[in-house]
Design an enzyme around this catalytic site. Structure first.
Site, PDB file in Angstrom:
ATOM      1  N   ASN A 141       0.839  -1.210   0.000  1.00  9.38           N
ATOM      2  CA  ASN A 141       0.000   0.000   0.000  1.00  9.38           C
ATOM      3  C   ASN A 141       0.868   1.253   0.000  1.00  9.38           C
ATOM      4  O   ASN A 141       0.550   2.230  -0.680  1.00  9.38           O
ATOM      5  CB  ASN A 141      -0.948  -0.007   1.202  1.00  9.38           C
ATOM      6  CG  ASN A 141      -2.226  -0.758   0.893  1.00  9.38           C
ATOM      7  OD1 ASN A 141      -3.045  -0.309   0.103  1.00  9.38           O
ATOM      8  ND2 ASN A 141      -2.383  -1.929   1.495  1.00  9.38           N
ATOM      9  N   ARG A 184       4.219   1.445  24.351  1.00 10.71           N
ATOM     10  CA  ARG A 184       3.455   2.128  23.295  1.00 10.71           C
ATOM     11  C   ARG A 184       3.736   3.624  23.315  1.00 10.71           C
ATOM     12  O   ARG A 184       3.857   4.261  22.273  1.00 10.71           O
ATOM     13  CB  ARG A 184       1.952   1.952  23.550  1.00 10.71           C
ATOM     14  CG  ARG A 184       1.462   0.578  23.210  1.00 10.71           C
ATOM     15  CD  ARG A 184      -0.068   0.551  23.146  1.00 10.71           C
ATOM     16  NE  ARG A 184      -0.526  -0.815  23.298  1.00 10.71           N
ATOM     17  CZ  ARG A 184      -0.305  -1.793  22.440  1.00 10.71           C
ATOM     18  NH1 ARG A 184       0.364  -1.565  21.322  1.00 10.71           N
ATOM     19  NH2 ARG A 184      -0.735  -3.013  22.657  1.00 10.71           N
ATOM     20  N   MET A 193       0.926  -2.230  12.141  1.00  4.50           N
ATOM     21  CA  MET A 193       0.235  -3.204  12.974  1.00  4.50           C
ATOM     22  C   MET A 193       0.455  -2.971  14.475  1.00  4.50           C
ATOM     23  O   MET A 193       0.528  -3.912  15.249  1.00  4.50           O
ATOM     24  CB  MET A 193       0.644  -4.626  12.572  1.00  4.50           C
ATOM     25  CG  MET A 193       0.386  -4.959  11.108  1.00  4.50           C
ATOM     26  SD  MET A 193      -1.315  -4.631  10.539  1.00  4.50           S
ATOM     27  CE  MET A 193      -2.130  -6.111  11.126  1.00  4.50           C
ATOM     28  N   ASN A 207      -6.197   5.404   7.665  1.00  2.00           N
ATOM     29  CA  ASN A 207      -5.740   4.010   7.641  1.00  2.00           C
ATOM     30  C   ASN A 207      -6.515   3.267   6.556  1.00  2.00           C
ATOM     31  O   ASN A 207      -7.649   3.617   6.242  1.00  2.00           O
ATOM     32  CB  ASN A 207      -6.039   3.364   9.002  1.00  2.00           C
ATOM     33  CG  ASN A 207      -5.590   1.915   9.078  1.00  2.00           C
ATOM     34  OD1 ASN A 207      -4.494   1.577   8.632  1.00  2.00           O
ATOM     35  ND2 ASN A 207      -6.427   1.049   9.620  1.00  2.00           N
ATOM     36  N   HIS A 262      -7.928  -0.557   5.896  1.00  2.00           N
ATOM     37  CA  HIS A 262      -8.183  -1.793   6.655  1.00  2.00           C
ATOM     38  C   HIS A 262      -8.838  -2.814   5.715  1.00  2.00           C
ATOM     39  O   HIS A 262      -9.750  -2.464   4.961  1.00  2.00           O
ATOM     40  CB  HIS A 262      -9.112  -1.478   7.837  1.00  2.00           C
ATOM     41  CG  HIS A 262      -9.436  -2.691   8.647  1.00  2.00           C
ATOM     42  ND1 HIS A 262      -8.551  -3.210   9.568  1.00  2.00           N
ATOM     43  CD2 HIS A 262     -10.518  -3.511   8.651  1.00  2.00           C
ATOM     44  CE1 HIS A 262      -9.088  -4.296  10.114  1.00  2.00           C
ATOM     45  NE2 HIS A 262     -10.277  -4.496   9.580  1.00  2.00           N
ATOM     46  N   SER A 302     -11.645  -0.766   3.676  1.00  2.00           N
ATOM     47  CA  SER A 302     -12.159   0.538   4.086  1.00  2.00           C
ATOM     48  C   SER A 302     -10.988   1.479   4.324  1.00  2.00           C
ATOM     49  O   SER A 302      -9.958   1.067   4.865  1.00  2.00           O
ATOM     50  CB  SER A 302     -12.944   0.427   5.405  1.00  2.00           C
ATOM     51  OG  SER A 302     -13.976  -0.535   5.304  1.00  2.00           O
ATOM     52  N   GLU A 349     -10.631   4.575  19.209  1.00  2.00           N
ATOM     53  CA  GLU A 349     -11.070   3.170  19.224  1.00  2.00           C
ATOM     54  C   GLU A 349     -10.580   2.458  17.970  1.00  2.00           C
ATOM     55  O   GLU A 349     -10.742   2.971  16.848  1.00  2.00           O
ATOM     56  CB  GLU A 349     -12.603   3.119  19.292  1.00  2.00           C
ATOM     57  CG  GLU A 349     -13.119   1.767  19.689  1.00  2.00           C
ATOM     58  CD  GLU A 349     -14.645   1.699  19.604  1.00  2.00           C
ATOM     59  OE1 GLU A 349     -15.169   0.628  19.280  1.00  2.00           O
ATOM     60  OE2 GLU A 349     -15.308   2.752  19.821  1.00  2.00           O
ATOM     61  N   ASP A 363      -9.915   0.730  14.693  1.00  2.00           N
ATOM     62  CA  ASP A 363     -10.655   0.476  13.450  1.00  2.00           C
ATOM     63  C   ASP A 363     -12.100   1.001  13.485  1.00  2.00           C
ATOM     64  O   ASP A 363     -12.974   0.468  12.793  1.00  2.00           O
ATOM     65  CB  ASP A 363     -10.663  -1.032  13.117  1.00  2.00           C
ATOM     66  CG  ASP A 363      -9.270  -1.570  12.859  1.00  2.00           C
ATOM     67  OD1 ASP A 363      -8.398  -0.787  12.436  1.00  2.00           O
ATOM     68  OD2 ASP A 363      -9.044  -2.773  13.080  1.00  2.00           O
ATOM     69  N   GLU A 388      -7.470  -2.024  -2.492  1.00  2.02           N
ATOM     70  CA  GLU A 388      -6.810  -1.124  -1.529  1.00  2.02           C
ATOM     71  C   GLU A 388      -5.872  -0.177  -2.270  1.00  2.02           C
ATOM     72  O   GLU A 388      -5.831   1.029  -1.998  1.00  2.02           O
ATOM     73  CB  GLU A 388      -5.990  -1.925  -0.504  1.00  2.02           C
ATOM     74  CG  GLU A 388      -6.800  -2.861   0.366  1.00  2.02           C
ATOM     75  CD  GLU A 388      -5.959  -3.561   1.433  1.00  2.02           C
ATOM     76  OE1 GLU A 388      -5.042  -2.923   1.980  1.00  2.02           O
ATOM     77  OE2 GLU A 388      -6.230  -4.741   1.723  1.00  2.02           O
TER      78      GLU A 388
HETATM   79  C1  GAR Z   1      -3.074  -4.575   3.954  1.00  4.19           C
HETATM   80  O1  GAR Z   1      -4.001  -5.520   3.501  1.00  4.19           O
HETATM   81  C2  GAR Z   1      -3.726  -3.620   4.923  1.00  4.19           C
HETATM   82  O2  GAR Z   1      -5.060  -3.335   4.619  1.00  4.19           O
HETATM   83  C3  GAR Z   1      -3.635  -4.393   6.211  1.00  4.19           C
HETATM   84  O3  GAR Z   1      -2.381  -5.010   6.187  1.00  4.19           O
HETATM   85  C4  GAR Z   1      -1.996  -5.244   4.830  1.00  4.19           C
HETATM   86  C5  GAR Z   1      -0.651  -4.612   4.631  1.00  4.19           C
HETATM   87  O4  GAR Z   1      -0.127  -4.928   3.380  1.00  4.19           O
HETATM   88  N1  GAR Z   1      -3.792  -3.535   7.328  1.00  4.19           N
HETATM   89  C6  GAR Z   1      -4.322  -3.892   8.478  1.00  4.19           C
HETATM   90  O5  GAR Z   1      -4.716  -5.022   8.699  1.00  4.19           O
HETATM   91  C7  GAR Z   1      -4.402  -2.788   9.504  1.00  4.19           C
HETATM   92  N2  GAR Z   1      -5.292  -3.150  10.559  1.00  4.19           N
HETATM   93  P1  GAR Z   1       0.994  -4.031   2.724  1.00  4.19           P
HETATM   94  O6  GAR Z   1       2.116  -3.933   3.767  1.00  4.19           O
HETATM   95  O7  GAR Z   1       1.427  -4.788   1.525  1.00  4.19           O
HETATM   96  O8  GAR Z   1       0.402  -2.695   2.428  1.00  4.19           O
END
Ligand code: GAR
Length: 215
Positions: free
Chosen positions: A16, A67, A92, A109, A111, A138, A145, A147, A176
């Site tokens: 992404n 964190r 993540m 973000n 998701h 999305s 909170e 997501d 995405e």
């Molecule tokens: C993507 O599918 C993204 O939507 C997801 O992780 C993947 C990352 O792929 N994100 C989440 O799950 C966030 N909660 P990428 O590193 O190839 O972009």
């Protein structure tokens, strides 16, 4: 036109991120990449960013410990690179509410589910288990909170007979990659904003980004 500077947060592969970087190459793009930050020094996406000539910052969350410490380091790095917007792209780590508040309305973000369904991880497995017929991704503003921030845009794919989590992920990911740069561009142009906990579009073209339905 001055371009908005975007900090991208990643944890892994960075596909992404690469799609955001690629879109920024267009002369008409309203944003430029200020830096790519990863909480994992070995994230493949960091190398991709570096070889594209982008400032790549590794902030190892295990070394930082808490964190709060990670978020403070991320915030500092974003400011050091004059970021005005933040795009999480497969980042993540759960973020502290203090950090999120600093970027309210300026941090988005992507998701891999049709929120509010399937927050968290393993979204494709859970969609299949639930038996839903459509799935997708999305793009949302980040709020305290997990997501649950205001949804800006959703991309929809059909679930096919015989799909497993991998085939489904492979069908969602290109969506995405289409939807995220388009939303970020409109945000950078000031045509999408967060107002009273909702995403607001300033014109029909921006509103038109809110749904991408694929066959
Ligand atoms: C993507 O599918 C993204 O939507 C997801 O992780 C993947 C990352 O792929 N994100 C989440 O799950 C966030 N909660 P990428 O590193 O190839 O972009």
């Amino acid at each position: 036109m001055s371009r908005k500077r975007v900090g991208i947060l990643i944890s892994g592969r960075g596909s992404n991120m690469a799609s955001l970087v690629e879109a920024a190459r267009a002369e008409t793009c309203a944003y430029e990449i200020a830096c790519v930050i990863s909480n994992r020094p070995d994230a493949k996406g960091l190398q991709v960013a570096e070889s594209a000539g982008i400032a790549a910052v590794a902030l190892d969350h295990t070394a930082l410990g808490t964190r709060e410490a990670l978020d403070a380091a991320v915030h500092e790095a974003l400011l050091a690179h004059n970021a005005e917007l933040v795009a999480c792209a497969g980042f993540m780590r759960i973020m502290t509410s203090d950090f999120i508040a600093k970027w309210d309305g300026r941090m988005i973000n992507v998701h891999p589910s049709l929120l509010p369904l399937f927050k968290g991880v393993n979204t494709h497995e859970r969609a299949l288990q639930a038996g839903v017929r459509v799935h997708g991704c999305s793009v949302h503003f980040i709020s305290a909170e997990l997501d649950a921030g205001a949804i800006i845009a959703q991309g929809v794919v059909k679930i096919m007979p015989g799909d497993d989590a991998d085939t489904l992920a492979a069908r969602v990911l290109p969506v995405e990659h289409r939807i995220y740069p388009a939303v970020l561009n409109a945000l950078a142009e000031g045509r999408i904003r967060l107002e009273d906990g909702r995403a607001v579009f300033s014109d029909d073209a921006a509103a038109g980004l809110s749904l991408l339905a694929t066959g």
